[in-house]
Design a protein around this motif. Sequence first.
Motif: not given
Length: 130
Positions: A17-23, A25-30, A73-83, A108-111
């Motif tokens: 799971t990768a939680k992005l730093k505030p501000g 967006t996935f467009d920035q890390v895509e 409880a609601p979960a924070d926005e995040h992305y999952a990379i499954v390998t 990682a610098a953006m997470c």
Amino acid sequence: MFDPITLPFGAKMLFNTAKLKPGVTFDQVELAVGEMCNVVKETYGGDKGGFIAGQVFKFSGFVSDEGSIGETAPADEHYAIVTYWRSYEEHEKSHADRVFTSKFETLAAMCSETRELGYDMLWQGAPEHA
């Protein structure tokens, strides 16, 4: 790139799971995610390093009350990379390699947080066709 995958029984699954730093967006890390996934696929695929297949997911915001026990409880926005890998050892060897770490460092610098958990496959199945 968007084809179905087939997993052999006994594959090891790594759930990151990768939680992005505030501000951020996935467009920035895509691009960083795409480059990292391509390096894994091309550098460590099959007999080159044990990588079988992978998937990337964006948390959609829903939490299943029907499939959850306890307070949901609601979960924070995040992305999952499954390998999926032939072995945990091959995964660890690939992820210690400089080719991979250079790509992962960019993401990682953006997470604000990443966490990768490993799982042993115990069962898999699909509906039987009549």
